[in-house]
Design a protein around this motif. Structure first.
Motif, mmCIF file in Angstrom:
data_model
loop_
_atom_site.group_PDB
_atom_site.id
_atom_site.type_symbol
_atom_site.label_atom_id
_atom_site.label_comp_id
_atom_site.label_asym_id
_atom_site.label_seq_id
_atom_site.Cartn_x
_atom_site.Cartn_y
_atom_site.Cartn_z
ATOM 1 N N ILE A 99 1.118 -1.294 0.361
ATOM 2 C CA ILE A 99 0.075 -0.462 0.054
ATOM 3 C C ILE A 99 0.481 1.264 -0.227
ATOM 4 C CG2 ILE A 99 -1.944 -1.285 1.060
ATOM 5 C CD1 ILE A 99 -1.220 0.166 3.679
ATOM 6 N N ALA A 100 2.319 1.076 0.650
ATOM 7 C CA ALA A 100 3.194 1.881 0.623
ATOM 8 C C ALA A 100 3.540 3.306 -0.493
ATOM 9 C CB ALA A 100 4.135 2.352 1.824
ATOM 10 N N VAL A 101 3.951 2.023 -1.558
ATOM 11 C CA VAL A 101 4.405 2.514 -2.632
ATOM 12 C C VAL A 101 3.496 3.058 -3.718
ATOM 13 C CG1 VAL A 101 5.961 1.591 -5.295
ATOM 14 C CG2 VAL A 101 6.499 0.820 -2.732
ATOM 15 N N PHE A 102 2.168 2.116 -3.151
ATOM 16 C CA PHE A 102 1.114 3.277 -4.408
ATOM 17 C C PHE A 102 0.996 3.981 -3.726
ATOM 18 C CE2 PHE A 102 -3.943 2.607 -4.353
ATOM 19 C CZ PHE A 102 -3.599 3.371 -5.628
ATOM 20 N N ALA A 103 0.659 4.398 -2.308
ATOM 21 C CA ALA A 103 0.761 5.638 -2.315
ATOM 22 C C ALA A 103 1.558 7.087 -1.778
ATOM 23 C CB ALA A 103 0.151 5.742 0.120
ATOM 24 N N GLY A 104 2.591 6.502 -2.527
ATOM 25 C CA GLY A 104 3.710 7.152 -3.023
ATOM 26 C C GLY A 104 3.573 7.632 -3.985
ATOM 27 N N ALA A 105 3.515 7.227 -5.495
ATOM 28 C CA ALA A 105 3.180 7.429 -6.100
ATOM 29 C C ALA A 105 1.861 7.953 -6.930
ATOM 30 C CB ALA A 105 3.089 6.039 -7.238
ATOM 31 N N THR A 106 0.928 7.898 -5.850
ATOM 32 C CA THR A 106 -0.533 8.389 -6.276
ATOM 33 C C THR A 106 -0.977 9.268 -5.205
ATOM 34 O OG1 THR A 106 -2.046 6.817 -4.962
ATOM 35 C CG2 THR A 106 -0.992 6.390 -7.271
ATOM 36 N N ASN A 107 -0.127 9.767 -4.239
ATOM 37 C CA ASN A 107 -0.124 11.700 -3.416
ATOM 38 C C ASN A 107 -1.322 10.789 -2.738
ATOM 39 O OD1 ASN A 107 2.457 13.021 -3.553
ATOM 40 N ND2 ASN A 107 1.354 12.476 -5.683
#
Length: 433
Positions: free
Chosen positions: A366-374
């Motif tokens: 979830i965290a890499v997704f959170a960073g890439a999509t803000n």
């Protein structure tokens, strides 16, 4: 007087709820059903490719066909998710209904012939185009159309991943970095829930991930292990930097391809050829979605939740495969590959730090997704919906830190900056004598 005013306001709210319920139901039903068809086609295409590995060699030609089709009849559908976000920010030419079939077919073809891509982008574009189509039938105002487009985004996201709460928050959070407007709160929540129900009604089942870790440590009222929490904070930094690498690489390759390759049909041909070459080096595990593999062994999202399930650099290989695929004209989303990248990186971090593998794979997921999509809030809630609420503290730490360290260049170029990350507002205090 106050009582009458209170009653009148509540009546207006009731009318608002009823009106948006009636508007959202057809959007959710249509989007959820199309997403169900899309997921079924995607699974069928993946299984067919596994049985017919020679299809990979046609990937360059398929890329050319996809780019040609969009150029010939795609109108402005090529802009994808960014077109929908632009229309929400400022209504213009609208989202064409043809976007749904174009992106659905393009994504299925990309996966059938071995491109490394996801599915969220397709689901969101299906949601946005169908919302626009239905909104036109109801002759909605520009403001109502803006909100209906947001319900389409929520419906597509919630249905494709089976995470309705995260889908609703994502639709609100993804538009502007650092700011959320709640004017569409009820419509997007209802749309996401109903679309997920509609998708499930067609017999679609989502992958179940198991985190085999239960906290034994306590700190105050929180059931949390401080050592693992500190490791999660450090991991969040790496997840954010990984997201930054993904976004920057995607934008760089797309820009350089357009700059140096003047024939636009040559771009997907070269991109597809590079993917074929990479497969000879790294194998076939990094093609397609990457949720699982034909044999159940090898690098995949599912296997990243187990010790030694992926290699130390599986996250990097998947990043390279996906960036090349999506930056050269093939269709699909970025999110499921980001799940793979994050889970594999989390696995590697856990192995080298002695942390629980399943927990850190889930955090990376979830965290890499959170960073890439803000979208740290949506991704934290997604973690709860997918993996369970007992890991909420870890999820929040990982996604929030990743959000800060991923910079401002997410995968959606139409995303506006409302509040810059890490900005310190200094207030001057004047002494009055």
């Amino acid at each position: 007087m106050n009582k009458q005013k209170w009653s009148f306001n509540q009546l207006d709210i009731l009318k608002y709820i009823l009106r948006w319920t009636l508007l959202v139901i057809p959007v959710a039903a249509v989007v959820g059903s199309i997403v169900a068809l899309f997921l079924w086609l995607l699974e069928s295409a993946t299984e067919f490719r596994w049985e017919n590995t020679y299809l990979l060699y046609f990937l360059p030609v398929i890329g050319v066909i996809i780019v040609w089709a969009y150029s010939f009849k795609g109108k402005n559908s090529e802009a994808g998710n960014n077109l929908i976000m632009d229309e929400i920010h400022k209504p213009g030419g609208g989202v064409p209904a043809r976007m749904a079939p174009f992106v659905l077919i393009g994504t299925v073809l990309t996966h059938l012939f071995g491109g490394s891509a996801g599915r969220e982008g397709t689901a969101i574009q299906i949601g946005g185009s169908m919302a626009q189509f239905i909104g036109k039938k109801f002759k909605l105002s520009a403001e109502e159309m803006r909100i209906l487009l947001m319900t389409g985004v929520a419906a597509g996201f919630g249905a494709v991943f089976g995470t309705p709460i995260a889908g609703a928050i994502f639709a609100l959070e993804v538009l502007v970095i650092g700011k959320i407007k709640f004017d569409a709160l009820f419509p997007v929540l209802l749309a996401s829930i109903l679309a997920d129900l509609a998708c499930s009604a067609w017999g679609i089942h989502h992958t179940q991930y198991i985190v085999d870790f239960h906290d034994a440590g306590t700190f105050g009222l929180l059931n949390v292990n401080l050592q693992f929490l500190a490791t999660a904070l450090g991991a969040g930094v790496l997840f954010g930097l990984c997201a930054l690498l993904f976004a920057k690489s995607s934008h760089f390759i797309k820009a350089k391809a357009k700059q140096y390759i003047k024939n636009k049909y040559l771009i997907p041909f070269i991109g597809g050829s590079v993917i074929i070459g990479l497969t000879f080096i790294f194998g076939t595990d990094y093609l397609g979605l990457g949720v699982t593999t034909k044999t159940g062994e090898g690098a995949s999202i599912v296997n990243a939740f187990h010790a030694n399930g992926v290699d130390d650099f599986s996250w990097l290989w998947k990043l390279i495969f996906t960036v090349i695929t999506l930056s050269t004209g093939f269709k699909g989303g970025e999110v499921t590959p980001l799940f793979f990248i994050g889970a594999a990186l989390g696995n590697t971090i856990a192995i080298y730090t002695g942390a629980p593998v399943g927990l850190f794979a889930a955090m990376g997921f979830i965290a890499v997704f959170a960073g890439a999509t803000n979208t740290p809030l949506a991704c934290t809630i997604m973690g709860v919906e997918l993996f369970g609420g007992e890991y909420l503290i870890y999820f929040a730490v990982a996604t929030f830190v990743a959000y800060y360290f991923s910079g401002h260049s997410g995968i959606y170029t139409s995303q506006k900056i409302g509040v810059r990350k890490g900005k310190i507002i200094q207030k001057k205090i004047f002494r009055q004598d």
